[in-house]
Design an enzyme around this catalytic site. Structure first.
Site, mmCIF file in Angstrom:
data_model
loop_
_atom_site.group_PDB
_atom_site.id
_atom_site.type_symbol
_atom_site.label_atom_id
_atom_site.label_comp_id
_atom_site.label_asym_id
_atom_site.label_seq_id
_atom_site.Cartn_x
_atom_site.Cartn_y
_atom_site.Cartn_z
ATOM 1 N N LEU A 102 1.262 -1.299 0.227
ATOM 2 C CA LEU A 102 0.193 0.054 0.225
ATOM 3 C C LEU A 102 0.889 1.018 0.089
ATOM 4 O O LEU A 102 2.130 0.979 0.688
ATOM 5 C CB LEU A 102 -1.157 -0.268 1.369
ATOM 6 N N ASP A 103 0.918 2.536 -0.721
ATOM 7 C CA ASP A 103 1.323 3.407 -0.415
ATOM 8 C C ASP A 103 1.415 3.481 0.916
ATOM 9 O O ASP A 103 0.605 3.803 1.099
ATOM 10 C CB ASP A 103 0.791 4.237 -1.598
ATOM 11 N N LYS A 104 2.109 5.221 0.966
ATOM 12 C CA LYS A 104 2.767 5.591 2.175
ATOM 13 C C LYS A 104 1.537 5.926 2.666
ATOM 14 O O LYS A 104 1.094 6.284 3.977
ATOM 15 C CB LYS A 104 3.879 6.635 2.200
#
Ligand code: URA
Length: 237
Positions: A102-104
């Site tokens: 998952l993106d930051k």
């Protein structure tokens, strides 16, 4: 596996601390005191006890996390805080890794395990496990977008994404949607919306296949998968 390694893995301390426990005759294998840490243990057959308490040896660990924004989906990083940094030592000993990224700035369902095969299956494009996200979108999402997603959006690099199911929950200057995709390309949801001229302001993963984020988990919290969830994940193997 060596007895000292097993005990260290199960959180009984460093190898040195384990040596002390063994020296103090606190450890039995099949009810016989063992002081030699190099003794080989068959984790399927031998019963190890420390101070009379059975050591339930677990090889694999499966955790569901409600990933917070601001941490990265990696095991280590020189500068950034990772999802592994959020775990207690007890769980870190198992050396889990995040299943998929998952993106930051993305929140929500993240599975952490040290079971490589399971991780591979859940993220394999061939398995087509649907991943469902809730998103807040800057701009008006309409039925035209729903059709575009159904056909498969062409991303900025020319890649045609697989058909995705887009459900509009609320439309307006800021729209709220749920989208289910079966792939995991880099920034996929954000890029799908960018391709329709809209920006994702907030993204949260809700589901992976039938595995659903436990809504009693606050952001940053995690727990072990329950029996049902584990059975489901293992059925994908
Ligand atoms: N799609 C994205 O754009 N970001 C994520 O973190 C997950 C899916």
């Amino acid at each position: 596996m060596r007895l000292d390694k097993l005990l260290a893995n199960m959180g009984y301390g460093s190898r040195k601390e384990v040596k002390t426990i063994l020296k103090k005759k606190q450890v039995t294998v099949n009810d016989v005191i063992v002081k030699d840490g190099s003794k080989h243990i068959d984790t399927n057959q031998d019963m190890v006890k420390v101070d009379g308490n059975k050591v339930n040896y677990q090889k694999y660990i499966y955790l569901m996390m409600n990933k917070p924004s601001g941490v990265i989906s990696a095991t280590t990083d020189q500068r950034e805080k990772t999802v592994i940094d959020l775990l207690t030592d007890e769980y870190r000993l198992f050396q889990p890794f995040p299943v998929g990224r998952l993106d930051k700035d993305t929140e929500g369902l993240l599975l952490l395990t040290n079971d490589g095969e399971l991780g591979h299956r859940l993220t394999s494009p061939n398995k087509e496990v649907g991943k469902t996200y809730f998103a807040r979108i800057k701009g008006k999402v309409t039925s035209v977008d729903v059709d575009k997603f159904k056909q498969g959006i062409i991303l900025d690099d020319g890649y045609q994404s697989k058909p995705a199911e887009l459900n509009i929950l609320q439309t307006g200057d800021i729209s709220e949607i749920e989208v289910t995709i079966t792939e995991g390309k880099f920034h996929q949801v954000k890029r799908m919306f960018e391709a329709t001229g809209k920006k994702v302001n907030y993204l949260k993963r809700l589901r992976m296949g039938r595995l659903e984020l436990d809504d009693s988990l606050d952001v940053g919290e995690y727990r072990e998968l329950n029996k049902e969830e584990l059975t489901y994940c293992q059925s994908l193997k």
